[in-house]
Design an enzyme around this catalytic site. Structure first.
Site, PDB file in Angstrom:
ATOM      1  CD  GLU A  62      -2.644   1.402   2.496  1.00 47.37           C
ATOM      2  OE1 GLU A  62      -3.860   1.676   2.424  1.00 47.37           O
ATOM      3  OE2 GLU A  62      -2.028   1.304   3.577  1.00 47.37           O
ATOM      4  CD1 TRP A  84      -6.214   0.882  -0.288  1.00 48.16           C
ATOM      5  CD2 TRP A  84      -7.706   2.537  -0.445  1.00 48.16           C
ATOM      6  NE1 TRP A  84      -5.721   1.945   0.416  1.00 48.16           N
ATOM      7  CE2 TRP A  84      -6.619   2.975   0.343  1.00 48.16           C
ATOM      8  CE3 TRP A  84      -8.760   3.413  -0.687  1.00 48.16           C
ATOM      9  CZ2 TRP A  84      -6.560   4.264   0.891  1.00 48.16           C
ATOM     10  CZ3 TRP A  84      -8.705   4.688  -0.136  1.00 48.16           C
ATOM     11  CH2 TRP A  84      -7.616   5.098   0.639  1.00 48.16           C
ATOM     12  CE1 TYR A 148      -4.508   9.823   3.026  1.00 46.33           C
ATOM     13  CE2 TYR A 148      -5.377   7.683   2.384  1.00 46.33           C
ATOM     14  CZ  TYR A 148      -5.364   8.757   3.247  1.00 46.33           C
ATOM     15  OH  TYR A 148      -6.216   8.785   4.317  1.00 46.33           O
ATOM     16  CB  CYS A 200      -8.220   8.803   7.466  1.00 47.58           C
ATOM     17  SG  CYS A 200      -9.845   8.135   7.111  1.00 47.58           S
ATOM     18  NE  ARG A 220     -10.969  12.612   7.141  1.00 45.48           N
ATOM     19  CZ  ARG A 220     -11.963  11.733   7.204  1.00 45.48           C
ATOM     20  NH1 ARG A 220     -12.738  11.689   8.276  1.00 45.48           N
ATOM     21  NH2 ARG A 220     -12.200  10.897   6.219  1.00 45.48           N
ATOM     22  CG  ASP A 223     -11.095   0.876  12.211  1.00 43.21           C
ATOM     23  OD1 ASP A 223     -11.035   0.403  13.367  1.00 43.21           O
ATOM     24  OD2 ASP A 223     -11.490   0.219  11.236  1.00 43.21           O
TER      25      ASP A 223
END
Length: 318
Positions: A62, A84, A148, A200, A220, A223
């Site tokens: 990733e 994803w 990203y 995030c 922000r 999980d």
């Protein structure tokens, strides 16, 4: 050797004991606190969780995907990475071209209805295979927009040009290591409404002192059970790669969170995790023959001496 995951375990306990129970976008429900920070000294090891098995292959594929500036899930699927999938699949099943079974609210329904979950998994598997086999389909439905990879490597300017934030920040670290502007941001208000998942990880900042490079991430939304262990390892790996290219030692990874939450359907998994005793942290190995981020491949990044407890499965909230 050292136990590096204690800050994470302490934050889990704090949220479970002191957090606020709230509704959320996914309709799952969370227990959360607002404003939290964890610090990890990377000179003592690599902060990959040992209280459960965390698949490092997914983390490095990733991160390389981000660093390549890629925003299509095909690269991930080629490396057996399905992190994803759900967001790309959502775009497919909500399109006019999709003619399969009703997939409305597939995330929640798959958790509550075993019969539907079987249908969902079959449709998702077919979707992934089409991404791998069909270039046109992959270009249309494997694309996640300005996530990203795009924001880091190809931030669009008003004049039609773009900014490569990763290249720029590495150049700045080399040329002006004392700068207080060593920042990469992913939050673009213009893109938020159309992104598959608004970032995030809003921004991160580098800091150089005594020949060591540190990094602070502001996230922000976190999980805590499923996502944050990946985030800790991913940004620690990023820090190591940038330090290698800049010829610096690694310092601290500092993880600052806004809404740090545990989903209500992860409570039992968290309790099981917290009942386990952590092992010493593993060590990160980077190919000593490579110095530039652009040259690193999957085989050039490994963890050594990774001792861990077993996997703990939990559903993803989409």
């Amino acid at each position: 050797m050292a136990n590096l995951e204690q800050p994470y375990l302490d934050l889990l306990r704090k949220i479970m004991n002191q957090g606020h129970d709230k509704d959320d976008r996914t309709q799952t429900g969370t227990r959360s606190i607002f404003g939290a920070q964890m610090r990890f000294n990377l000179s003592k090891g690599f902060p990959l969780l040992t209280t459960k098995k965390v698949p490092f292959g997914l983390i490095k594929s990733e991160l390389l995907w981000f660093l390549h500036g890629d925003t299509n899930i095909r690269f991930l699927l080629e490396h057996n990475n399905h992190i994803w999938d759900e967001w790309a699949f959502k775009n497919w099943v909500e399109s006019s071209e999709y003619q399969g079974p009703d997939m409305t609210d597939f995330g929640l329904r798959s958790q509550k209805d075993p019969e539907f979950n079987q249908i969902y998994q079959e449709e998702l598997k077919k979707f992934d295979q089409q991404i791998l086999d069909n270039d046109e389909f992959a270009n249309k439905y494997g694309e996640l927009g300005n996530v990203y990879g795009a924001q880091w490597r190809h931030w669009e300017k008003r004049d039609g040009d773009f900014i490569d934030q990763i290249k720029n920040v590495i150049d700045q670290i080399k040329q002006t290591p004392y700068s207080r502007r060593l920042i990469v941001t992913a939050w673009n208000p213009e893109d938020v409404p159309t992104a598959a998942l608004p970032p995030c990880h809003v921004l991160f900042q580098f800091y150089v002192n005594d020949g060591k490079l540190s990094l602070q991430l502001y996230q922000r939304s976190g999980d805590m059970f499923l996502g944050v262990p990946f985030n800790i390892a991913s940004y620690s790996l990023l820090l190591n790669l940038v330090a290698r290219e800049c010829n610096l030692e690694v310092g601290e990874f500092i993880h600052t969170l806004g809404d740090a939450h545990i989903y209500s359907n992860h409570f039992n998994q968290v309790k099981e995790l917290l009942s386990r005793n952590p092992y010493d942290a593993p060590q990160l190995w980077l190919n000593p023959d490579k110095n530039k981020i652009a040259d690193f491949e999957m085989k050039d990044i490994k963890v050594k001496n990774y001792q861990h407890h077993g996997t703990i499965k939990a559903p993803v909230a989409v």
